[in-house]
Write a protein that holds these residues in place. Structure first.
Motif, PDB file in Angstrom:
ATOM      1  N   ARG A 195      27.292  13.128  44.413  1.00 10.24           N
ATOM      2  CA  ARG A 195      27.007  12.022  43.505  1.00 10.24           C
ATOM      3  C   ARG A 195      25.907  12.469  42.559  1.00 10.24           C
ATOM      4  O   ARG A 195      24.904  13.023  42.983  1.00 10.24           O
ATOM      5  N   ASP A 204      23.426   4.897  35.406  1.00  7.98           N
ATOM      6  CA  ASP A 204      23.750   4.115  36.589  1.00  7.98           C
ATOM      7  C   ASP A 204      23.087   2.743  36.559  1.00  7.98           C
ATOM      8  O   ASP A 204      23.545   1.799  37.201  1.00  7.98           O
ATOM      9  N   LEU A 205      21.983   2.655  35.856  1.00  6.33           N
ATOM     10  CA  LEU A 205      21.204   1.418  35.870  1.00  6.33           C
ATOM     11  C   LEU A 205      21.091   0.925  34.427  1.00  6.33           C
ATOM     12  O   LEU A 205      20.546   1.619  33.580  1.00  6.33           O
ATOM     13  N   GLU A 265      10.898  -3.121  37.084  1.00  7.21           N
ATOM     14  CA  GLU A 265      11.389  -3.979  38.166  1.00  7.21           C
ATOM     15  C   GLU A 265      12.611  -3.349  38.829  1.00  7.21           C
ATOM     16  O   GLU A 265      12.690  -3.301  40.063  1.00  7.21           O
ATOM     17  N   ALA A 266      13.537  -2.823  38.011  1.00  4.35           N
ATOM     18  CA  ALA A 266      14.729  -2.172  38.566  1.00  4.35           C
ATOM     19  C   ALA A 266      14.334  -0.972  39.420  1.00  4.35           C
ATOM     20  O   ALA A 266      14.897  -0.735  40.486  1.00  4.35           O
ATOM     21  N   LEU A 303      12.929  -2.035  42.736  1.00  3.05           N
ATOM     22  CA  LEU A 303      14.034  -2.386  43.630  1.00  3.05           C
ATOM     23  C   LEU A 303      14.700  -1.129  44.191  1.00  3.05           C
ATOM     24  O   LEU A 303      15.083  -1.097  45.359  1.00  3.05           O
ATOM     25  N   ALA A 304      14.816  -0.084  43.355  1.00  2.11           N
ATOM     26  CA  ALA A 304      15.431   1.164  43.825  1.00  2.11           C
ATOM     27  C   ALA A 304      14.544   1.856  44.847  1.00  2.11           C
ATOM     28  O   ALA A 304      15.036   2.516  45.758  1.00  2.11           O
ATOM     29  N   GLN A 310      20.612  -7.112  51.283  1.00  2.00           N
ATOM     30  CA  GLN A 310      21.310  -5.893  51.708  1.00  2.00           C
ATOM     31  C   GLN A 310      21.449  -4.904  50.548  1.00  2.00           C
ATOM     32  O   GLN A 310      22.482  -4.251  50.406  1.00  2.00           O
ATOM     33  N   TRP A 311      20.442  -4.867  49.695  1.00  3.36           N
ATOM     34  CA  TRP A 311      20.393  -3.842  48.647  1.00  3.36           C
ATOM     35  C   TRP A 311      19.597  -2.691  49.229  1.00  3.36           C
ATOM     36  O   TRP A 311      18.424  -2.837  49.553  1.00  3.36           O
ATOM     37  N   LEU A 371      17.174   3.654  47.303  1.00  6.40           N
ATOM     38  CA  LEU A 371      17.889   4.818  46.770  1.00  6.40           C
ATOM     39  C   LEU A 371      16.959   5.999  46.543  1.00  6.40           C
ATOM     40  O   LEU A 371      17.411   7.139  46.481  1.00  6.40           O
TER      41      LEU A 371
END
Lengths: 182, 182
Positions: free
Chosen positions: A41, A47-48, A113-114, A117-118, A126-127, A130
């Motif tokens: 991958r 991707d974001l 913010e993204a 979260l990553a 359930q995120w 990464l």
């Protein structure tokens, strides 16, 4: 002394352009390939959505500041006679500066913010995390966001100078009246 | 006429306080319980860090504007003699206004990004959509974010007025020199 402000503004704009271009490059050329669950991958900024938007916003902001830099270098701007149509242009530039800094700041905060979260994930949703997989990718994005905030500070400073140059044209005693002397 | 600016500022600050409080309430009292995979799950703003931060930021911004409103109502501010220590206070207020609007805008944008992720999910990351389950919850958050942006526009307007009132004190001819007349 007025010339001094113009020079400061030009210098700040040049710095802002460089830092904005650096941010766009750091995000845009960031990619990492990993072997995850039987497939390779590749993580890229595409991707974001937030990172994609950040690249566009930062590029446009860099272009805008480059255009304004061209205007500064001519320095026809800071001549005494700022009344009439030139005044409207000064207002337009001030408002565009404000919009540029707010949009860049907003895009940067959304990307931050993204990224948070990553890094942390959101267990309730359930995120999954990464950044434990794509560590180098995430560090580069972190650096890009730091650059983005530096650019925001520079642009906020520029917009403060625009505001200063515009508003001191106005009279103290009456609202929205231009002053005639010192 | 100076009094007119003070009245406008007070009115804008009052509106900003009301809209900020509305935003905080819309986010803070938003909850929805759903039966998902054998258990009842309650969605609240505490599930997402960005919304929690938004509630805090918006509350602090409302408190700050309320304090400033108290200052406006006294109107001792807009008297002729803005030199000396009052000038420093005017600079402080201007900078605080700027910080308030940027922080609120940043928190709002971060919450918007988190909400967009909750609506659309991120397939590449296997982050699933959530708003198809908690529809009413998500609509309320959407309304809150719209209110938040209205508050940002009001606060940006207020900071523009602060800048106007501060910078027109300065002389045209010399940099950072206060003017003595009109």
């Amino acid at each position: 002394m007025k010339h001094g402000t113009a020079k400061t503004e030009a210098f700040l704009r040049l710095c802002a352009v460089l830092v904005l271009v650096l941010t766009a490059c750091l995000v845009g050329f960031d990619s990492q390939t990993k072997y995850v669950i039987f497939v390779y991958r590749k993580a890229t900024f595409r991707d974001l959505k937030a990172l994609l938007v950040l690249v566009y916003v930062v590029s446009v902001a860099a272009g805008y500041n480059l255009l304004q830099l061209g205007k500064c270098s001519k320095s026809a701007w800071y001549k005494e006679n700022l009344k009439g149509s030139n005044l409207y242009v000064a207002w337009l530039c001030f408002l565009l500066d404000q919009v540029a800094v707010y949009v860049t700041f907003g895009a940067n905060s959304a990307a931050l913010e993204a990224s948070v979260l990553a890094i942390k994930g959101a267990q309730d949703f359930q995120w999954m995390k990464l950044c434990n997989k794509y560590t180098r990718f995430c560090f580069q994005i972190g650096g890009a966001l730091a650059c983005g905030y530096v650019a925001c500070i520079l642009m906020a400073w520029i917009s403060l100078i625009s505001a200063f140059n515009l508003f001191r044209l106005y009279s103290l005693k009456q609202f929205l009246l231009l002053k005639t002397r010192g």
